[in-house]
Each structure stands twice: as structure tokens, then as C-alpha cells.
Design an enzyme around this catalytic site. Structure first.
Site, PDB file in Angstrom:
ATOM      1  N   LYS A 110      20.374  23.165  36.678  1.00 35.63           N
ATOM      2  CA  LYS A 110      21.552  24.027  36.850  1.00 35.63           C
ATOM      3  C   LYS A 110      22.572  23.665  35.775  1.00 35.63           C
ATOM      4  O   LYS A 110      23.272  22.668  35.863  1.00 35.63           O
ATOM      5  CB  LYS A 110      22.069  23.783  38.256  1.00 35.63           C
ATOM      6  CG  LYS A 110      23.328  24.387  38.814  1.00 35.63           C
ATOM      7  CD  LYS A 110      24.150  25.319  38.093  1.00 35.63           C
ATOM      8  CE  LYS A 110      25.612  25.222  38.472  1.00 35.63           C
ATOM      9  NZ  LYS A 110      26.438  25.476  37.287  1.00 35.63           N
TER      10      LYS A 110
ATOM     11  N   GLU B  17      26.671  10.609  37.723  1.00 34.28           N
ATOM     12  CA  GLU B  17      27.274  10.092  36.494  1.00 34.28           C
ATOM     13  C   GLU B  17      28.595  10.841  36.350  1.00 34.28           C
ATOM     14  O   GLU B  17      28.601  12.030  36.064  1.00 34.28           O
ATOM     15  CB  GLU B  17      26.306  10.342  35.317  1.00 34.28           C
ATOM     16  CG  GLU B  17      26.536   9.412  34.161  1.00 34.28           C
ATOM     17  CD  GLU B  17      27.549   9.958  33.198  1.00 34.28           C
ATOM     18  OE1 GLU B  17      28.750   9.663  33.380  1.00 34.28           O
ATOM     19  OE2 GLU B  17      27.155  10.694  32.282  1.00 34.28           O
TER      20      GLU B  17
ATOM     21  N   CYS C 165      32.401  11.542  28.725  1.00 34.83           N
ATOM     22  CA  CYS C 165      32.786  10.680  29.855  1.00 34.83           C
ATOM     23  C   CYS C 165      33.074   9.264  29.406  1.00 34.83           C
ATOM     24  O   CYS C 165      33.825   8.549  30.053  1.00 34.83           O
ATOM     25  CB  CYS C 165      31.720  10.741  30.936  1.00 34.83           C
ATOM     26  SG  CYS C 165      30.095  10.408  30.282  1.00 34.83           S
TER      27      CYS C 165
ATOM     28  N   GLU D 199      41.681  10.703  34.328  1.00 31.52           N
ATOM     29  CA  GLU D 199      40.851  11.176  33.222  1.00 31.52           C
ATOM     30  C   GLU D 199      41.405  12.511  32.696  1.00 31.52           C
ATOM     31  O   GLU D 199      41.558  13.462  33.459  1.00 31.52           O
ATOM     32  CB  GLU D 199      39.412  11.365  33.692  1.00 31.52           C
ATOM     33  CG  GLU D 199      38.481  11.742  32.556  1.00 31.52           C
ATOM     34  CD  GLU D 199      37.033  11.897  32.999  1.00 31.52           C
ATOM     35  OE1 GLU D 199      36.802  12.550  34.032  1.00 31.52           O
ATOM     36  OE2 GLU D 199      36.144  11.380  32.306  1.00 31.52           O
TER      37      GLU D 199
HETATM   38  P1  ADP Z   1      34.174  19.895  34.933  1.00 33.28           P
HETATM   39  O1  ADP Z   1      35.338  19.641  35.848  1.00 33.28           O
HETATM   40  O2  ADP Z   1      34.136  19.004  33.764  1.00 33.28           O
HETATM   41  O3  ADP Z   1      33.920  21.348  34.646  1.00 33.28           O
HETATM   42  P2  ADP Z   1      32.373  19.857  37.118  1.00 33.28           P
HETATM   43  O4  ADP Z   1      32.118  18.614  37.864  1.00 33.28           O
HETATM   44  O5  ADP Z   1      33.224  20.907  37.736  1.00 33.28           O
HETATM   45  O6  ADP Z   1      32.913  19.404  35.732  1.00 33.28           O
HETATM   46  O7  ADP Z   1      31.002  20.550  36.685  1.00 33.28           O
HETATM   47  C1  ADP Z   1      29.818  19.866  36.406  1.00 33.28           C
HETATM   48  C2  ADP Z   1      28.651  20.663  36.966  1.00 33.28           C
HETATM   49  O8  ADP Z   1      28.786  20.694  38.393  1.00 33.28           O
HETATM   50  C3  ADP Z   1      28.597  22.114  36.522  1.00 33.28           C
HETATM   51  O9  ADP Z   1      27.245  22.488  36.338  1.00 33.28           O
HETATM   52  C4  ADP Z   1      29.196  22.852  37.693  1.00 33.28           C
HETATM   53  O10 ADP Z   1      28.753  24.183  37.790  1.00 33.28           O
HETATM   54  C5  ADP Z   1      28.686  22.027  38.855  1.00 33.28           C
HETATM   55  N1  ADP Z   1      29.468  22.150  40.101  1.00 33.28           N
HETATM   56  C6  ADP Z   1      30.760  22.496  40.247  1.00 33.28           C
HETATM   57  N2  ADP Z   1      31.114  22.530  41.543  1.00 33.28           N
HETATM   58  C7  ADP Z   1      30.013  22.190  42.258  1.00 33.28           C
HETATM   59  C8  ADP Z   1      29.726  22.029  43.662  1.00 33.28           C
HETATM   60  N3  ADP Z   1      30.641  22.233  44.595  1.00 33.28           N
HETATM   61  N4  ADP Z   1      28.476  21.653  44.018  1.00 33.28           N
HETATM   62  C9  ADP Z   1      27.521  21.422  43.087  1.00 33.28           C
HETATM   63  N5  ADP Z   1      27.733  21.569  41.771  1.00 33.28           N
HETATM   64  C10 ADP Z   1      28.955  21.946  41.340  1.00 33.28           C
END
Ligand code: ADP
Length: 488
Positions: free
Chosen positions: A186, A261, A295, A392
Site C-alpha cells: 500500500k 518504523e 526519518c 518532528e
Molecule cells: P505522513 O504523515 O508522513 O504522510 P503517514 O503516517 O500519514 O505519514 O502515512 C504513511 C502511510 O500510512 C501512507 O501510506 C498512508 O496512506 C498510510 N496511512 C495513513 N493513515 C493510515 C491509517 N489510519 N491506517 C493505516 N495506514 C494509514
């Protein structure tokens, strides 16, 4: 809606070896951060697509050819993926630059060869799924034969971020395939392109249907559906600490294995005896590489008071001279941030820092105009309590502090909810070892920063994550251990 000279991979879902539309037939836009304009429509999946992919992955992992062929055959496929990534390197670097904003030169030098390197390294592990013969402690010798056997952990949901889209996908997919797992990848919604190209490459290299699926879509829809799915054995996640915590909470219902991570606020520590030229260049690389969207960014700088003023002057000069521009311009050193949301977040933090009393040695504002450009920034006159020192930012913003004693700088460096990485700059080997030992961080670099290698375990202390990826640690992460005990 198009982008000149861009060869796009299929922007659909990849389920059971076929490129298909999502069940809902919804799509989402993908945006070029250098212009702020949408240039492609990507299929947007939901729980139904996830369920189809999981069913296909389950079949593959239980009955597919991947776990039956000789390990050397799996290894050859992984090597072929590495070869194809290299052969399509220029195309992949361009896609990465347009999708994420990063300089194409950086994608060529770092993202693409590192992604190929991960597959090549993991190709070796495919032939090393070894167990151990165990002499039982409380039974007469010779009456039992006991051994451990390793089995693939099963169906894995692999959720990756937008900062190194291809490389993070490689970090996830390569070990999953090496150890016989079936993956549902994903990608981040901001950067869907190179994950699609990777899946195309994997298919061409000989990965069978179902072993690697791709579901594009939003995190709280597709990611959440993967985490909640009964038949997913493990979630491997790279992203924000906030989403990591959500994943732990919702993954608890099925007690699936979870590796995380997450974020960081990594210190760069410059001791009085450091090679100043190397440390200035290193500190700049630590925070400004990938626009600070990494990161392990060295986002907190601690410099010994005897060299602090000179050091900040020199670093500010380096920062001011970095050339900001579109990623596809080969002279660009700092590209745009990935999205408008990210630009707002970075600019917001700098404003918070100024209100908290920080000084601005260089930068401190957005470039303006189209695209999501932010100037390399150094904030001074900060203290440990400030939000810009604790939280961060994930952008090209460095906070700088002076210190007197080594114990004092170690305490400040460890005063963080994060513990991902750190670097120490010194010519004194004893001090280097002492500081490396004292730091609470998953990786400590001495006289370098951001050096990653597929053979070196990577992960974080504290709220920087759970588990270690890469190296022998990947074996633990993607396999279950079974003890077999035979009465002779
Ligand atoms: P950033 O804040 O840097 O965009 P995220 O942690 O939001 O990082 O995103 C990292 C990944 O996690 C992306 O692929 C995003 O689509 C996914 N993601 C975001 N929200 C969720 C959730 N509630 N459950 C699972 N995956 C998620």
C-alpha cells in the site's frame, strides 16, 4: 492532464496478477509538487479491493508455487528484479522526482541503486532459511531430536510513506518475497507511481500471481482495511508515529504481528575536536538531504561551545547556497516539499519556533510562487522545552544548540520521545565509542550520517518504532519459528 515526456506505469490496482480498476471505480489525483498541478488519475481502492487482494495472497502463500520452488529459484527472481530496476533506472528516477519532488540527481544516486541493492541482498537470504538443532536440557541425550524450523509469517500488509517511495517499497517487498510471504503493498497516496512500476517489474521477473499485490488508495481507507483484516498475519509499516499508534490499537483486535518504523528527532553531535569541514558538510547533509523529509534527518544540532559560532556561520553559508528548484532540473539541490499540507506543516513549525523565541540564522520562510518550496532553515537560541526541539518537523529545518560537557550533550540528545538515529563527529575514537554507547538510538553514525545498508539492521528505540528491518533482523520479522521435537 499530463506531464511532458513521462512514461507512467499502470495506475490501477494489481490483484492476483492482473491490473484492475477498484471495485468502486473511484480515482484520486496525483500532484507534481514542483508546480502544484495534478498530472495523473490513480485508482483509489477500498476495503473490498483489500479483501480480494488478501484472498489472492492467502491462496498464494498456502498453495502457490513460490514456497515450493527451490530457494535458489526465488533468489534468481529477486536478482532479476534488481537487474530490471537498474535497467529502468532513469525512468524510475524521473517518476520519483515528479511524484515526490526530490532532485532527480538524488533519485539516481540514492533511491534507485539502493532499491536494487535491497533485492540483491535479500536474494541471498532466500537461500538461508535455516533453523537450529537444539540439544534438550532436561532429557537424556540421544533420546530426542529437537530442531527449529522457519516458516513464512504468511500474508503481510506493507504500508509505506511518500519520502522514499520506491526504496521503502523495496525494503518491504524484498524480504517478504525472500522469506516466502505474500504481500499486499500500500503506497502513500501522494506517491503512487514507482510502487506500480516495481510491481510491474516483479511480475516481469517471475513473481507468481497473488504473491505481490498492490492496492492504491487513502491511508485511513486502504491502510486501515489491511490492519483490520482477519487474514492478514502481519503489518509492516513505515510512517508517522501518530498513524503507528493507530495501527497498534486497531491491530490489537486480531493480535497480528506489527512492525513499525516511525518518526525521529535525531541529534547531530559535533565535539570540539571534530574535523570541521567534514562536520559542516555532514550536518548539512543530515538535515537537508531529501528536503529534510527523512526519518533519520539530523534535525537537532549540538555543537561544542568552543566552535559553535564559527560552525553555525559556516553551516548557514552552505544552507544559503543550496540551489532550490524543480526536481527534474539537474542543477537542483533542494526540491519542493511533497505537498501543500507538508509545506504548511513546516512553515507552521518555523512560526511556532519564532514565537517561542528562536532566532533565524538562515531561511525561515517559503520560497513563494507555484510549487511547495521551503528554504533551508537554521533556528538558533532554542532550548530543550521548545516544540521545535521536541517534535518532528519533517522538513529542511534545523535547531542548533551549544553544549559544554559530553555528559550534558548525551542527556540533551536522549531527552526525546524518539530514538531512531544519531551522529557524532569527533576525531577521538574513545569519545566516539563512549557517546555511541550512551545514546538511545537504533542507529549511531560516527563521522557520517544517513549511511544505510541492507545488511545493517534498522529501526528505532522508544516512539521511533517496533522491530528492526534489514540484515539478519529481517529474518525474525518475516518468519515464524516452529520447534519440532521427535522421540527417537
Ligand atoms: P505522513 O504523515 O508522513 O504522510 P503517514 O503516517 O500519514 O505519514 O502515512 C504513511 C502511510 O500510512 C501512507 O501510506 C498512508 O496512506 C498510510 N496511512 C495513513 N493513515 C493510515 C491509517 N489510519 N491506517 C493505516 N495506514 C494509514
Amino acid at each position: 492532464m499530463s506531464h511532458p515526456n513521462l512514461k507512467l506505469p499502470p495506475l490501477k490496482q494489481f490483484i492476483d496478477g492482473e491490473w484492475v480498476d477498484s471495485a468502486s471505480e473511484r480515482t484520486m489525483e496525483t500532484i507534481d509538487p514542483a508546480t502544484g498541478k495534478a498530472f495523473a488519475q490513480v485508482s483509489a481502492g477500498d476495503a473490498e479491493d483489500v479483501d480480494r487482494a488478501v484472498k489472492s495472497a492467502r491462496l498464494a502463500v498456502e498453495h502457490g508455487p513460490w514456497t515450493k520452488v527451490p530457494p535458489a529459484a526465488r533468489s534468481r527472481v529477486l536478482n532479476r528484479i534488481a537487474d530490471l530496476i537498474e535497467a529502468r533506472g532513469e525512468e524510475l528516477a524521473t517518476l520519483e522526482s515528479v511524484d515526490n519532488g526530490k532532485p532527480v540527481t538524488a533519485a539516481r544516486m540514492a533511491d534507485i541503486p539502493s532499491s536494487a541493492g535491497v533485492f540483491r541482498y535479500m536474494a541471498g537470504w532466500a537461500m538461508r532459511m535455516e533453523g537450529e538443532q537444539i540439544p534438550l536440557a532436561n532429557r537424556p541425550q540421544g533420546q530426542f531430536l529437537a530442531y527449529t524450523q522457519r516458516a513464512p509469517i504468511g500474508v503481510v500488509g506493507q504500508i509505506v510513506p511518500w519520502n522514499f517511495p520506491l526504496l521503502m517499497a523495496a525494503w518491504k517487498v524484498a524480504p517478504a518475497l525472500a522469506f516466502g510471504c505474500a504481500s499486499i503493498l500500500k503506497p502513500a497516496e501522494q506517491t503512487p507511481l514507482t510502487a506500480a512500476a516495481l510491481v510491474q517489474i516483479a511480475q516481469e521477473a517471475g513473481v507468481p500471481a497473488g504473491q505481490l499485490n498492490l492496492i492504491q488508495g487513502l491511508g485511513h481507507v486502504v491502510g486501515a482495511a489491511l490492519v483490520g483484516h482477519n487474514e492478514v498475519n502481519k503489518i509492516a509499516f513505515t510512517g508517522s508515529t501518530e498513524v503507528g499508534k493507530t495501527i497498534v490499537r486497531s491491530g490489537a483486535d486480531t493480535l497480528k504481528r506489527i512492525s513499525l518504523e516511525l518518526g525521529g528527532k535525531s541529534p547531530t553531535i559535533v565535539l570540539a575536536d571534530a574535523d570541521i569541514d567534514a562536520a559542516v558538510a555532514g550536518a548539512a547533509h543530515a538535515i537537508f538531504f531529501n528536503q529534510g523529509q527523512i526519518c533519520t534527518a539530523g534535525s537537532r544540532l549540538y555543537v561544542h561551545e568552543s566552535i559553535y559560532d564559527k560552525f553555525i556561520d559556516r553551516l548557514a553559508t552552505v544552507a544559503a547556497a543550496l540551489k532550490t528548484g524543480p526536481g527534474l532540473d539537474p542543477t537542483t539541490q533542494i526540491g519542493p516539499l511533497v505537498s501543500e499540507e507538508q509545506l504548511r506543516r513546516v512553515a507552521g513549525y518555523v512560526e511556532i519556533g519564532k514565537k517561542e523565541g528562536a532566532g533565524v540564522a538562515v531561511g525561515g520562510d517559503a520560497v513563494g510562487g507555484p510549487g511547495y518550496f521551503y528554504r533551508p532553515t537554521i533556528l538558533t537560541h532554542v532550548n530543550q522545552k521548545m516544540r521545535v526541539v521536541q517534535e518532528e518537523i519533517f522538513g529542511p529545518v534545523l535547531v542548533a544548540t551549544r553544549f559544554k560537557e559530553i555528559d550534558e550533550v548525551v542527556a540533551m540528545a536522549n531527552d526525546s520521545v524518539y530514538g531512531l538515529a544519531a551522529s557524532v563527529w569527533t576525531r577521538d575514537v574513545s569519545k566516539a565509542h563512549a557517546v555511541a554507547r550512551a545514546l538511545h538510538a537504533g542507529t549511531v553514525w560516527v563521522n557520517c550520517h544517513h549511511v544505510m545498508d541492507p545488511a545493517m539492521p534498522f529501526g528505532g528505540y522508544k516512539q521511533s518504532g517496533w522491530g528492526r528491518e534489514m540484515g539478519a533482523a529481517a529474518y525474525e520479522m518475516y518468519t515464524e519459528s516452529k520447534s519440532v521435537c521427535i522421540q527417537l
